[in-house]
Write an enzyme that holds these catalytic residues in place. Structure first.
Site, PDB file in Angstrom:
ATOM      1  N   ASN A  53       0.834  -1.208   0.000  1.00  9.73           N
ATOM      2  CA  ASN A  53       0.000   0.000   0.000  1.00  9.73           C
ATOM      3  C   ASN A  53       0.863   1.250   0.000  1.00  9.73           C
ATOM      4  OD1 ASN A  53       0.627  -0.756   2.698  1.00  9.73           O
ATOM      5  ND2 ASN A  53      -1.141   0.312   3.520  1.00  9.73           N
ATOM      6  N   GLU A 104      -3.165  -4.043  -3.364  1.00 10.70           N
ATOM      7  CA  GLU A 104      -3.668  -4.724  -4.557  1.00 10.70           C
ATOM      8  C   GLU A 104      -3.521  -3.841  -5.791  1.00 10.70           C
ATOM      9  OE1 GLU A 104      -5.037  -4.485  -1.621  1.00 10.70           O
ATOM     10  OE2 GLU A 104      -5.932  -6.384  -1.001  1.00 10.70           O
TER      11      GLU A 104
HETATM   12  O1  LIG Z   1      -6.556  -5.474   1.670  1.00  6.04           O
HETATM   13  C1  LIG Z   1      -6.153  -4.364   2.032  1.00  6.04           C
HETATM   14  C2  LIG Z   1      -6.702  -3.664   3.118  1.00  6.04           C
HETATM   15  C3  LIG Z   1      -6.172  -2.442   3.458  1.00  6.04           C
HETATM   16  N1  LIG Z   1      -5.128  -1.923   2.765  1.00  6.04           N
HETATM   17  C4  LIG Z   1      -4.520  -0.648   3.164  1.00  6.04           C
HETATM   18  C5  LIG Z   1      -5.203   0.622   2.751  1.00  6.04           C
HETATM   19  C6  LIG Z   1      -4.685   1.597   3.783  1.00  6.04           C
HETATM   20  O2  LIG Z   1      -3.415   2.111   3.373  1.00  6.04           O
HETATM   21  C7  LIG Z   1      -4.464   0.750   5.020  1.00  6.04           C
HETATM   22  C8  LIG Z   1      -5.543   0.934   6.076  1.00  6.04           C
HETATM   23  O3  LIG Z   1      -6.806   0.709   5.527  1.00  6.04           O
HETATM   24  O4  LIG Z   1      -4.457  -0.591   4.579  1.00  6.04           O
HETATM   25  C9  LIG Z   1      -4.578  -2.587   1.698  1.00  6.04           C
HETATM   26  O5  LIG Z   1      -3.614  -2.120   1.097  1.00  6.04           O
HETATM   27  N2  LIG Z   1      -5.131  -3.770   1.355  1.00  6.04           N
HETATM   28 ZN   LIG Z   2      -8.313  -2.154  -1.349  1.00  8.68          ZN
END
Ligand SMILES: O=c1ccn([C@H]2C[C@H](O)[C@@H](CO)O2)c(=O)[nH]1
Ligand SMILES: [Zn+2]
Length: 137
Positions: free
Chosen positions: A52, A65
């Site tokens: 992320n 993702e």
């Molecule tokens: O499956 C997931 C769930 C959450 N997040 C990230 C988004 C945000 O940066 C952090 C908190 O929601 O987690 C992802 O990357 N994937």
């Molecule tokens: Zn997502």
């Protein structure tokens, strides 16, 4: 089972979650302090990853993702046969609703996901999905 039904691939979930954990260390998550790593096995046997990437605007945050799908395309394309994502403690995470849609677009037949309730098919985590098939008229 009829021969037209896709079969779930043999998946080394330990290898996939290890790749997701490694990717998680590249996360940029100063706002949520919730780094996430994702990994996918492609239909031609590659492992691709994502993390992320947050933003001061909050709402522009890219889930792990999102960057994984970018890596899929940059790596020459292909389809996703298996997927897993983890948080900093190594726990399995469910993809958010938007990301289930992103993953659906690039699913291989029989794609499976590691979820909090075990290994599930794409259809189980996003039933009756909207997809490219709905754009045909
Ligand atoms: O499956 C997931 C769930 C959450 N997040 C990230 C988004 C945000 O940066 C952090 C908190 O929601 O987690 C992802 O990357 N994937
Ligand atoms: Zn997502």
């Amino acid at each position: 089972m009829s021969s037209s039904e896709p079969t779930a691939p043999e998946v080394d979930w330990d290898a996939l979650t290890a790749a997701a954990t490694q990717a998680m260390h590249a996360a940029y998550a100063p706002y949520s302090d919730f780094p996430v790593g994702a990994a996918a096995l492609t239909d031609d046997g590659r492992i691709i990853t994502g993390c992320n990437v947050e933003n001061a605007s909050y709402g522009l945050t890219l889930c792990a993702e999102c960057t994984l799908v970018g890596q899929l395309r940059l790596g020459g394309g292909g389809r996703i046969a298996a997927f897993a994502c983890v948080d900093a403690s190594g726990s399995v995470l469910m993809p958010c609703g938007r990301c289930r849609q992103l993953l659906y677009e690039f699913r291989a037949p029989g794609m499976v996901l590691l979820t909090v309730s075990g290994v599930r098919t794409m259809d189980e985590v996003l039933p009756d999905a909207f997809g490219p098939q709905n754009l045909q008229n």
